[in-house]
Write an enzyme that holds these catalytic residues in place. Structure first.
Site, PDB file in Angstrom:
ATOM      1  N   GLU A  92      -1.051  62.217  69.168  1.00 52.57           N
ATOM      2  CA  GLU A  92      -2.251  62.427  70.248  1.00 52.57           C
ATOM      3  C   GLU A  92      -2.100  63.507  70.889  1.00 52.57           C
ATOM      4  O   GLU A  92      -2.845  64.337  71.357  1.00 52.57           O
ATOM      5  CB  GLU A  92      -2.661  61.098  70.964  1.00 52.57           C
ATOM      6  CG  GLU A  92      -1.495  60.594  71.841  1.00 52.57           C
ATOM      7  CD  GLU A  92      -2.024  59.387  72.517  1.00 52.57           C
ATOM      8  OE1 GLU A  92      -2.918  59.495  73.336  1.00 52.57           O
ATOM      9  OE2 GLU A  92      -1.628  58.184  72.375  1.00 52.57           O
ATOM     10  N   SER A 112      -6.825  55.993  79.502  1.00 51.69           N
ATOM     11  CA  SER A 112      -6.633  54.712  79.965  1.00 51.69           C
ATOM     12  C   SER A 112      -5.619  54.834  81.053  1.00 51.69           C
ATOM     13  O   SER A 112      -5.457  54.501  82.173  1.00 51.69           O
ATOM     14  CB  SER A 112      -6.238  53.809  78.949  1.00 51.69           C
ATOM     15  OG  SER A 112      -7.353  53.536  77.981  1.00 51.69           O
ATOM     16  N   SER A 156      -1.101  60.976  80.893  1.00 48.05           N
ATOM     17  CA  SER A 156      -0.063  61.687  80.365  1.00 48.05           C
ATOM     18  C   SER A 156      -0.180  62.915  81.183  1.00 48.05           C
ATOM     19  O   SER A 156      -1.112  63.565  80.978  1.00 48.05           O
ATOM     20  CB  SER A 156      -0.010  61.801  78.745  1.00 48.05           C
ATOM     21  OG  SER A 156       0.390  60.616  78.142  1.00 48.05           O
ATOM     22  N   ARG A 166       6.381  66.488  77.299  1.00 47.11           N
ATOM     23  CA  ARG A 166       5.578  65.475  78.285  1.00 47.11           C
ATOM     24  C   ARG A 166       6.572  65.176  79.230  1.00 47.11           C
ATOM     25  O   ARG A 166       7.534  64.664  79.157  1.00 47.11           O
ATOM     26  CB  ARG A 166       5.436  64.046  77.369  1.00 47.11           C
ATOM     27  CG  ARG A 166       4.683  63.001  78.179  1.00 47.11           C
ATOM     28  CD  ARG A 166       4.210  61.922  77.340  1.00 47.11           C
ATOM     29  NE  ARG A 166       3.536  60.757  78.205  1.00 47.11           N
ATOM     30  CZ  ARG A 166       4.217  60.013  79.023  1.00 47.11           C
ATOM     31  NH1 ARG A 166       5.131  60.150  79.412  1.00 47.11           N
ATOM     32  NH2 ARG A 166       3.097  59.289  79.625  1.00 47.11           N
TER      33      ARG A 166
END
Ligand SMILES: Nc1ncnc2c1ncn2[C@@H]1O[C@H](COP(=O)(O)OP(=O)(O)O)[C@@H](O)[C@H]1O
Ligand SMILES: CC(C)(COP(=O)(O)O)[C@@H](O)C(=O)NCCC(=O)O
Length: 523
Positions: A250, A301, A304, A316
């Site tokens: 993703e 939700s 990140s 990340r």
């Protein structure tokens, strides 16, 4: 009526996925070869390769078959696919008719060996992002269908195309964001429109039934999907509609979707001018043509946070569980609302100062020594332990305070990440920002104010759709090759391995969460 053969087209797609992954670990020599193959498919113009800084764009445009920049969406170029639908992809067709993806220049085939594109990558072209709250679907509608093609188009395919493009509501929660539609887009030498559709992930059962009812199971055997749901629902897709999911990461697809959207839409990226004056601030287009490096904050939700150094070069760096899902969940509990739209409506009419404890509630004014003005939130929900305050707040105030709490916390973490990485552009995306100017203005303010004007908060029109869009583009192995080429031009991110994703064991495990700033009072 022609129903395209299943096996050939989807083994092709899956091999492309494999190719994409293989390429990531291949040597730079191989990468360069792929990039040059990609460029062969559609030679870049001189303008495209005029500056080294923009070379990743040139490679990319060449790879996806876009012959010229089309930011205005009014590209006058005619469609570039041949009448016989041939396309110069690096595919080797064996005698047994199975499709092999090549990894070297020796695999370039003369056009006559390359079959009809329908046999390779049959429509419909979808990208799907199955998130924790919403499922996002990007559908490519070809607009350059020739009369011949129209005659051959399978009835099911035509029905799906019409169903998706003529409606704007589907089932209980499905919705097409017509204002986001992108027209005159060229992908893989086909020209058409991109449609952006979303539905609640909890409605996946209904989606699968509808897909079955519309005959998708007869037509599509593999769907490109990303997001946690690509793993969670894999079995349901296989068992209920006989579809395989080709899974993509993703965060990889998120970045690719962003870069593609910005390249095709002149007003994709924007910022808030005079962000320090929240009531007067105005939305303005931002030139994002030289984007790297930037901090990317995806507020879905959960949240990140990435540091992005190149199209395929990122890490990340942080995240927080206090995201869009938290806002919606808390708001439902506190106000009895049932939808995100309702929660935002309530928040728009409320006042967080009746709920939060401000610096002036504690100091009687400003806390000058450290530059904390009296109106700053000192403690989110800090007044709610006082009975009479609790009795006097409205649902609207509670909704507003919830929104401000979550937003300030995200802003605080994002700012510290940017500071740490020495990056001044902070891009916020994700559906939490949908119909939510309060949060965008607050984030713009937070970036500007707390950095003394050295950082800028940026926003993108297609908010929550980039993962699904990037997924649609990932079909194309050449794209991956071209993107890898750009790795050579971008600096490696400091102290990390590129593409560290949420799925990998992170240096930022909960055990080390102490280094995550989590202070909503200081933004
Ligand atoms: N129609 C909607 N229904 C539910 N949540 C929505 C809606 N529109 C915006 N949101 C917000 O967007 C968040 C989900 O964002 P999204 O980027 O789609 O993340 P995910 O991939 O986790 O589903 C929700 O938690 C909510 O805050
Ligand atoms: C697990 C997720 C990547 C899933 O993505 P989402 O569906 O929320 O968009 C995201 O919710 C997240 O990064 N959560 C925060 C985890 C943390 O770093 O604390």
């Amino acid at each position: 009526m022609k129903v395209p053969a299943r096996d050939s087209k989807y083994s092709f797609n899956l091999k492309i996925f494999k190719l994409h992954n293989d390429q990531k670990s291949s040597s730079s020599a191989t990468t360069t070869t792929h990039a040059s193959l990609a460029a062969t498919a559609s030679p870049p113009t001189a303008q495209m390769i005029s500056t080294k800084k923009n070379s990743w764009r040139a490679s990319w445009r060449a790879a996806i078959g876009v012959s010229n920049k089309n930011k205005s969406g009014h590209n006058k170029n005619t469609a570039h696919h041949n009448n016989n639908n041939n396309v110069n992809v690096n595919v080797n067709i064996n005698d047994d008719n199975s499709n092999e993806i090549c990894s070297s220049e020796s695999c370039i085939q003369p056009a006559k060996h390359i079959p009809n594109i329908d046999d390779l990558m049959s429509m419909p072209w979808f990208g799907m992002d199955i998130g924790g709250t919403l499922t996002k679907l990007v559908y490519f509608e070809p607009k350059d269908i020739t009369p011949d093609e129209q005659d051959c188009e399978a009835g099911i395919l035509r029905n799906i195309r019409r169903y998706l493009t003529k409606n704007s509501a589907y089932g209980k929660t499905g919705h097409r964001d017509t204002h986001l539609q992108m027209d005159n887009v060229e992908i893989r030498k086909r020209r058409g429109s991109l449609h952006f559709i979303r539905f609640q992930t909890t409605d996946m059962g209904n989606f699968l039934s509808l897909a079955k009812q519309k005959g998708m199971a007869e037509l599509v055997t593999t769907v490109c999907a990303t997001g946690g749901g690509a793993f969670k629902f894999e079995k349901d897709f296989r068992d209920q509609v006989n579809m395989k999911l080709a899974k993509f990461d993703e965060l990889d697809t998120l970045i690719k979707g962003i870069l593609f959207a910005d390249m095709h839409n002149a007003t994709e990226c924007y910022y808030y001018e005079n962000a320090r004056e929240i009531t007067k601030t105005e939305k303005r287009a931002f030139n994002f043509s030289q984007p790297f490096p930037f901090i990317l904050v995806n507020v879905g939700s959960g949240v990140s946070i990435l540091a992005v150094y190149g199209p395929d070069n990122y890490k990340r760096i942080s995240g927080t569980s206090l995201g869009g899902g938290t806002f919606l969940g808390l708001c439902c509990l506190l106000t009895g609302c049932t939808t995100f739209e309702e929660a935002i409506q309530l928040a728009t009419k409320g006042d967080n100062r009746k709920v939060d404890k401000l610096v002036k509630d504690i100091y009687g004014g400003d806390y000058n020594r450290f530059g904390l003005t009296g109106d700053l939130v000192a403690s989110s929900f800090g007044q709610m332990h006082i009975n009479e305050k609790r009795c006097s707040v409205s649902r609207e105030d509670l909704a507003n305070a919830t929104l401000v709490t979550i937003t300030n916390n995200i802003g605080s973490i994002a700012r510290m990440c940017a500071l740490n990485e020495k990056i001044d552009k902070v891009v916020f995306v994700g559906n939490f920002l949908r119909v939510n100017p309060i949060s965008m203005k607050l984030l713009a303010y937070a970036m500007e104010f707390w950095s003394n004007g050295t950082m800028k908060g940026l926003f993108l029109e297609h908010e929550g759709y980039f993962g699904a869009l990037g997924c649609l583009l990932q079909f194309n192995g050449e794209l991956a090759a071209a993107l890898n080429e750009s790795l050579d031009h971008s600096p490696p991110p400091p102290n990390t391995t590129p593409q560290q994703s949420a799925a990998e064991p992170s240096k930022e495990s909960p055990a080390t969460a102490a280094d995550k700033p989590n202070d909503s009072t200081t933004r």
